[in-house]
Design an enzyme around this catalytic site. Sequence first.
Site, short mmCIF file in Angstrom:
data_model
loop_
_atom_site.label_atom_id
_atom_site.label_comp_id
_atom_site.label_asym_id
_atom_site.label_seq_id
_atom_site.Cartn_x
_atom_site.Cartn_y
_atom_site.Cartn_z
CG HIS A 80 -0.15 -0.01 2.55
ND1 HIS A 80 0.43 1.13 3.08
CD2 HIS A 80 0.17 -1.02 3.38
CE1 HIS A 80 1.04 0.82 4.21
NE2 HIS A 80 0.92 -0.47 4.41
CD GLU A 183 2.32 -5.37 7.81
OE1 GLU A 183 3.03 -4.49 7.33
OE2 GLU A 183 2.50 -6.59 7.58
O1 LIG Z 1 2.71 -2.16 10.26
C1 LIG Z 1 3.53 -1.22 10.15
O2 LIG Z 1 3.96 -0.52 11.06
C2 LIG Z 1 4.12 -1.00 8.75
O3 LIG Z 1 3.16 -1.18 7.81
C3 LIG Z 1 5.23 -1.97 8.55
O4 LIG Z 1 6.06 -1.73 9.57
P1 LIG Z 1 7.54 -2.32 9.55
O5 LIG Z 1 8.19 -1.77 8.32
O6 LIG Z 1 8.10 -1.77 10.82
O7 LIG Z 1 7.39 -3.80 9.54
#
Ligand SMILES: O=C(O)[C@H](O)COP(=O)(O)O
Length: 325
Positions: A80, A183
């Site tokens: 996204h 996610e």
């Molecule tokens: O969920 C989140 O904070 C981001 O979409 C991905 O975070 P990360 O790059 O810290 O895994």
Amino acid sequence: MATVVSQQPITSQRPSSNFKASHFLKEPLNVPIKLRQKQFKIQATASQAPLLDPVLSPSKTIPQSYKKKSNEASLILIRHGESLWNEKNLFTGCVDVPLTEKGVAEAIQAGKRISNIPVDLIFTSSLIRAQMTAMLAMTQHRCKKVPIILHDESEKAQTWSHVFSEETRKQSIPVIAAWQLNERMYGELQGLNKEETAERYGTQQVHEWRRSYHIPPPKGESLEMCAERAVAYFEDNIQPELAFGNNVLIAAHGNSLRSIIMYLDKLTSQEVTSLELSTGLPLLYIFKDRKFMRRGSPVGPTEAGVYAYTKRLAQYRQKLDETLA
Ligand SMILES: O=C(O)[C@H](O)COP(=O)(O)O
């Protein structure tokens, strides 16, 4: 953020872990199939098999008279665009936040990059930032088909969202929102500032929580746990569509896509720790002879670069050029 790109053709063997045994279904998937049978049935023609509904048609194999749509399919992955919590540098996970203005622009730019690549089916997560990215990207697609989110949360949702025109259905692209593509759940880090968290727990510990394969954040999902839902969903519901010859776009998240790319590129749990995905940057794979071949990020229609990655894609683009001339 750097993206690891490997040009080696990759077999679709699973990484050594306890992923659900995959099965290569010849016929399309049977998850939203009841819906697609009703909403977007693909007319059975000499070259195309109907979308089989195992409930309605006892035999799950495609009748001999039907061939696969194609021996090759495109798979586009898009993380996204930037979200409001990405902008604030907060751990997001499964918290459902929208895109920023920049994220909207990234999604539109991604759409320009994929505007000449065929898309028959779109899969997103159940989170708005992935769905916004898919819908905004498709506003730029030269096929001008309308993406329609399928609703199967209840019988009423199915009947009340029915499209009563075959022609209109042909001008539509089914969008399946699956929580399995959400996610990774960041547990007790969700909502915390990433920099402050690193100051509190140490950079190394936060890097482990964010990028390692086996180590989960406090009361959250490790990448391995995320993979066991995301890759299982991919194998059971998306890979059969590709095997049938349907072209697929997946708009999802940094970690759910990292787990899928680990499967596609056969990365080890060590290699995946250095895999970073930029927001809104599409990645193209060609699926052929049961193998996934990574083709990098498609350039925009006006940028100098590869016209099309395969003969089939060149023919598709040619047809668009002729139709839109
Ligand atoms: O969920 C989140 O904070 C981001 O979409 C991905 O975070 P990360 O790059 O810290 O895994």
